[in-house]
Structure formats: C-alpha cells, structure tokens
Design a protein around this motif. Structure first.
Motif, PDB file in Angstrom:
ATOM      1  N   MET A   1       0.842  -1.180   0.000  1.00  0.00           N
ATOM      2  CA  MET A   1       0.000   0.000   0.000  1.00  0.00           C
ATOM      3  C   MET A   1       0.888   1.245   0.000  1.00  0.00           C
ATOM      4  O   MET A   1       1.759   1.380   0.853  1.00  0.00           O
ATOM      5  CB  MET A   1      -0.904  -0.058   1.229  1.00  0.00           C
ATOM      6  N   ILE A   2       0.670   2.078  -0.947  1.00  0.00           N
ATOM      7  CA  ILE A   2       1.422   3.331  -1.031  1.00  0.00           C
ATOM      8  C   ILE A   2       0.453   4.472  -0.778  1.00  0.00           C
ATOM      9  O   ILE A   2      -0.550   4.611  -1.481  1.00  0.00           O
ATOM     10  CB  ILE A   2       2.113   3.477  -2.395  1.00  0.00           C
ATOM     11  N   GLY A   3       0.759   5.250   0.236  1.00  0.00           N
ATOM     12  CA  GLY A   3      -0.118   6.342   0.638  1.00  0.00           C
ATOM     13  C   GLY A   3      -0.102   7.506  -0.343  1.00  0.00           C
ATOM     14  O   GLY A   3       0.806   7.637  -1.168  1.00  0.00           O
ATOM     15  N   PRO A   4      -1.103   8.368  -0.228  1.00  0.00           N
ATOM     16  CA  PRO A   4      -1.212   9.506  -1.153  1.00  0.00           C
ATOM     17  C   PRO A   4      -0.044  10.491  -1.051  1.00  0.00           C
ATOM     18  O   PRO A   4       0.374  11.063  -2.053  1.00  0.00           O
ATOM     19  CB  PRO A   4      -2.532  10.172  -0.769  1.00  0.00           C
ATOM     20  N   ARG A   5       0.513  10.666   0.143  1.00  0.00           N
ATOM     21  CA  ARG A   5       1.663  11.575   0.279  1.00  0.00           C
ATOM     22  C   ARG A   5       2.891  11.003  -0.418  1.00  0.00           C
ATOM     23  O   ARG A   5       3.666  11.732  -1.034  1.00  0.00           O
ATOM     24  CB  ARG A   5       1.958  11.859   1.750  1.00  0.00           C
TER      25      ARG A   5
ATOM     26  N   GLN B   1      12.165  -1.823   1.427  1.00  0.00           N
ATOM     27  CA  GLN B   1      10.726  -1.621   1.477  1.00  0.00           C
ATOM     28  C   GLN B   1      10.043  -1.611   0.104  1.00  0.00           C
ATOM     29  O   GLN B   1       8.864  -1.902  -0.001  1.00  0.00           O
ATOM     30  CB  GLN B   1      10.402  -0.280   2.162  1.00  0.00           C
ATOM     31  N   PHE B   2      10.754  -1.220  -0.941  1.00  0.00           N
ATOM     32  CA  PHE B   2      10.101  -1.066  -2.238  1.00  0.00           C
ATOM     33  C   PHE B   2      11.089  -1.206  -3.387  1.00  0.00           C
ATOM     34  O   PHE B   2      12.302  -1.201  -3.190  1.00  0.00           O
ATOM     35  CB  PHE B   2       9.412   0.304  -2.338  1.00  0.00           C
ATOM     36  N   ARG B   3      10.514  -1.319  -4.583  1.00  0.00           N
ATOM     37  CA  ARG B   3      11.278  -1.299  -5.827  1.00  0.00           C
ATOM     38  C   ARG B   3      10.592  -0.298  -6.750  1.00  0.00           C
ATOM     39  O   ARG B   3       9.390  -0.392  -6.994  1.00  0.00           O
ATOM     40  CB  ARG B   3      11.313  -2.675  -6.465  1.00  0.00           C
TER      41      ARG B   3
ATOM     42  N   LEU C   1      15.312  10.347  -2.659  1.00  0.00           N
ATOM     43  CA  LEU C   1      14.712   9.261  -1.888  1.00  0.00           C
ATOM     44  C   LEU C   1      15.594   8.778  -0.745  1.00  0.00           C
ATOM     45  O   LEU C   1      15.095   8.292   0.267  1.00  0.00           O
ATOM     46  CB  LEU C   1      14.377   8.088  -2.815  1.00  0.00           C
ATOM     47  N   VAL C   2      16.909   8.912  -0.883  1.00  0.00           N
ATOM     48  CA  VAL C   2      17.822   8.407   0.144  1.00  0.00           C
ATOM     49  C   VAL C   2      17.640   9.135   1.481  1.00  0.00           C
ATOM     50  O   VAL C   2      17.965   8.584   2.536  1.00  0.00           O
ATOM     51  CB  VAL C   2      19.289   8.443  -0.361  1.00  0.00           C
ATOM     52  N   ALA C   3      17.075  10.315   1.458  1.00  0.00           N
ATOM     53  CA  ALA C   3      16.790  11.027   2.708  1.00  0.00           C
ATOM     54  C   ALA C   3      15.742  10.285   3.542  1.00  0.00           C
ATOM     55  O   ALA C   3      15.700  10.424   4.762  1.00  0.00           O
ATOM     56  CB  ALA C   3      16.310  12.449   2.412  1.00  0.00           C
ATOM     57  N   HIS C   4      14.913   9.489   2.885  1.00  0.00           N
ATOM     58  CA  HIS C   4      13.840   8.758   3.566  1.00  0.00           C
ATOM     59  C   HIS C   4      14.121   7.263   3.673  1.00  0.00           C
ATOM     60  O   HIS C   4      13.579   6.585   4.543  1.00  0.00           O
ATOM     61  CB  HIS C   4      12.512   8.973   2.835  1.00  0.00           C
ATOM     62  N   PHE C   5      14.949   6.760   2.754  1.00  0.00           N
ATOM     63  CA  PHE C   5      15.248   5.330   2.682  1.00  0.00           C
ATOM     64  C   PHE C   5      16.752   5.170   2.476  1.00  0.00           C
ATOM     65  O   PHE C   5      17.232   5.169   1.339  1.00  0.00           O
ATOM     66  CB  PHE C   5      14.480   4.677   1.528  1.00  0.00           C
TER      67      PHE C   5
ATOM     68  N   GLN D   1       6.667  -3.885  -0.408  1.00  0.00           N
ATOM     69  CA  GLN D   1       6.418  -5.021   0.474  1.00  0.00           C
ATOM     70  C   GLN D   1       5.729  -4.586   1.762  1.00  0.00           C
ATOM     71  O   GLN D   1       5.228  -5.418   2.510  1.00  0.00           O
ATOM     72  CB  GLN D   1       7.739  -5.725   0.839  1.00  0.00           C
ATOM     73  N   THR D   2       5.733  -3.287   2.045  1.00  0.00           N
ATOM     74  CA  THR D   2       5.139  -2.760   3.276  1.00  0.00           C
ATOM     75  C   THR D   2       4.333  -1.512   2.944  1.00  0.00           C
ATOM     76  O   THR D   2       4.375  -1.010   1.824  1.00  0.00           O
ATOM     77  CB  THR D   2       6.236  -2.370   4.290  1.00  0.00           C
ATOM     78  N   SER D   3       3.641  -0.985   3.923  1.00  0.00           N
ATOM     79  CA  SER D   3       2.985   0.308   3.749  1.00  0.00           C
ATOM     80  C   SER D   3       4.063   1.353   3.562  1.00  0.00           C
ATOM     81  O   SER D   3       5.082   1.340   4.240  1.00  0.00           O
ATOM     82  CB  SER D   3       2.136   0.656   4.970  1.00  0.00           C
ATOM     83  N   LEU D   4       3.808   2.244   2.642  1.00  0.00           N
ATOM     84  CA  LEU D   4       4.816   3.243   2.288  1.00  0.00           C
ATOM     85  C   LEU D   4       4.145   4.600   2.244  1.00  0.00           C
ATOM     86  O   LEU D   4       3.205   4.800   1.471  1.00  0.00           O
ATOM     87  CB  LEU D   4       5.403   2.886   0.920  1.00  0.00           C
ATOM     88  N   ASP D   5       4.588   5.500   3.089  1.00  0.00           N
ATOM     89  CA  ASP D   5       4.091   6.868   3.049  1.00  0.00           C
ATOM     90  C   ASP D   5       5.173   7.786   3.597  1.00  0.00           C
ATOM     91  O   ASP D   5       5.740   7.522   4.651  1.00  0.00           O
ATOM     92  CB  ASP D   5       2.796   7.030   3.840  1.00  0.00           C
ATOM     93  N   PHE D   6       5.493   8.814   2.870  1.00  0.00           N
ATOM     94  CA  PHE D   6       6.501   9.781   3.274  1.00  0.00           C
ATOM     95  C   PHE D   6       6.213  11.075   2.534  1.00  0.00           C
ATOM     96  O   PHE D   6       5.451  11.104   1.573  1.00  0.00           O
ATOM     97  CB  PHE D   6       7.922   9.288   2.948  1.00  0.00           C
ATOM     98  N   VAL D   7       6.828  12.151   3.012  1.00  0.00           N
ATOM     99  CA  VAL D   7       6.687  13.447   2.358  1.00  0.00           C
ATOM    100  C   VAL D   7       8.089  13.925   2.013  1.00  0.00           C
ATOM    101  O   VAL D   7       8.909  14.170   2.899  1.00  0.00           O
ATOM    102  CB  VAL D   7       5.973  14.475   3.269  1.00  0.00           C
ATOM    103  N   ALA D   8       8.359  14.040   0.722  1.00  0.00           N
ATOM    104  CA  ALA D   8       9.654  14.540   0.263  1.00  0.00           C
ATOM    105  C   ALA D   8       9.684  16.054   0.362  1.00  0.00           C
ATOM    106  O   ALA D   8       8.657  16.726   0.211  1.00  0.00           O
ATOM    107  CB  ALA D   8       9.900  14.113  -1.172  1.00  0.00           C
ATOM    108  N   ALA D   9      10.861  16.566   0.595  1.00  0.00           N
ATOM    109  CA  ALA D   9      11.042  18.020   0.616  1.00  0.00           C
ATOM    110  C   ALA D   9      10.712  18.583  -0.757  1.00  0.00           C
ATOM    111  O   ALA D   9      10.750  17.877  -1.764  1.00  0.00           O
ATOM    112  CB  ALA D   9      12.480  18.352   0.993  1.00  0.00           C
TER     113      ALA D   9
END
Length: 176
Positions: A1-5, A54-56, A100-104, A153-161
């Motif tokens: 599941m990938i969140g809207p953010r 977490q993702f590809r 993306l590396v800032a979050h992962f 593979q997991t829930s994914l939600d983050f807010v990029a700068a």
C-alpha cells in the motif's frame, strides 16, 4: 500500500529529476503531462531501477530512434542513441535516488538497459502498488514517454522536501 503523500512525493521527485537531467542544456524546457494509457510511447524503453528493503521503483523512459532524438541526445555521433539516452536516464534516476535516500537510506540503483516498448503490458505481472505514465516534450520537439512503477512489500508513506527549492547537484562523485 502506497499512501497519497508518497505518491505525490514520488511524482514531484520524478518531475524535478526529469526537468533537470533529461535535458542537454539547462535552458531547455521539459514539459510533463499525464498520459492516460500505460502503453508504450516509443518503440524502445530504457529501464532503470531503484530498490530498497521496502520497495522497488522502476523508471521506464520510452523513446523512438528517430532523427529528432539522435540530434538531441547523440549529436556527437560517438555513441548510439541508446547509449547516450541511457546516460541521461541514469542521471535522471540518480537524481531521484538522491531525493529518496533522505527517507530510505538503504537504496541501490541498477544499471540501465534497453527493452522493446512491447514489454510495458507485462508490468501488470509485477502487481505494482503505484503506476503512473507521462508524456514529455523537451525543447518543444523531443518527445518521450515515462512510466513510474512502484512495488512495495510494506505500507509506504513519506513526504519529500520541495525539490524545486533544493540546491541542484552538479554531478559530483558519491562514495558509498
């Protein structure tokens, strides 16, 4: 599941990377519009991958080997269009990776490769959690397509700068 953010962040990251890394001159404009269909927008596709635990994320850049593309990306005639375009695609994917590396922190990138545009319908076999297609026009005449596909593979939600206000990398070497 990938969140809207996360979806919004991935799109903004892609837009910023495409506008700065798919152009041969910083003065050139890269217009990006959603493309309703997930069909190939070119006979060939450069495939790039960013992977984490977490993702590809797959970035597929669609192109035709035509005179306009060769003039824009391979004008020096030292390399084939596919070789030259893979370098620009790799720069674009690298710019996305940097955001993306800032979050992962555990990201890895693949080496780009070229496939036939006929492979795109097979993306559904990956059962992506997010898939978006775009039409790109660079410098008013160069036409490309892009598909961003994310499997998680997991829930994914983050807010990029906000990628528009961050300082632009000039291609310096990163050590891992």
């Amino acid at each position: 599941m990938i969140g809207p953010r996360a979806k919004d962040s991935i799109e903004r990251i892609f837009f910023a990377a495409a506008r700065t890394r798919l152009v041969t001159d910083a003065q050139h404009v890269c217009e990006i519009a959603p493309h309703a269909s997930h069909t190939a927008q070119g006979a060939q596709v450069v495939v790039l991958t960013i992977s984490s635990m977490q993702f590809r994320l797959l970035l597929l850049l669609h192109f035709d080997d035509d005179e306009t593309m060769r003039r824009y990306y391979a004008a020096d005639a030292q390399r084939t269009l596919a070789e030259a375009f893979m370098e620009f695609g790799n720069l674009c994917c690298g710019a996305m990776n940097q955001q993306l590396v800032a979050h992962f922190p555990d990201l890895g990138m693949s080496t780009p490769y070229v496939l036939s545009g006929e492979c795109l319908p097979h993306l559904r076999e990956l059962k992506p959690d997010y898939r978006s297609s775009y039409a790109l026009v660079i410098d008013g005449s160069v036409r490309l397509g892009a598909t961003v596909c994310v499997c998680s593979q997991t829930s994914l939600d983050f807010v990029a700068a906000d990628t528009e206000t961050q300082s632009e990398s000039t291609g310096e070497l990163e050590l891992f």
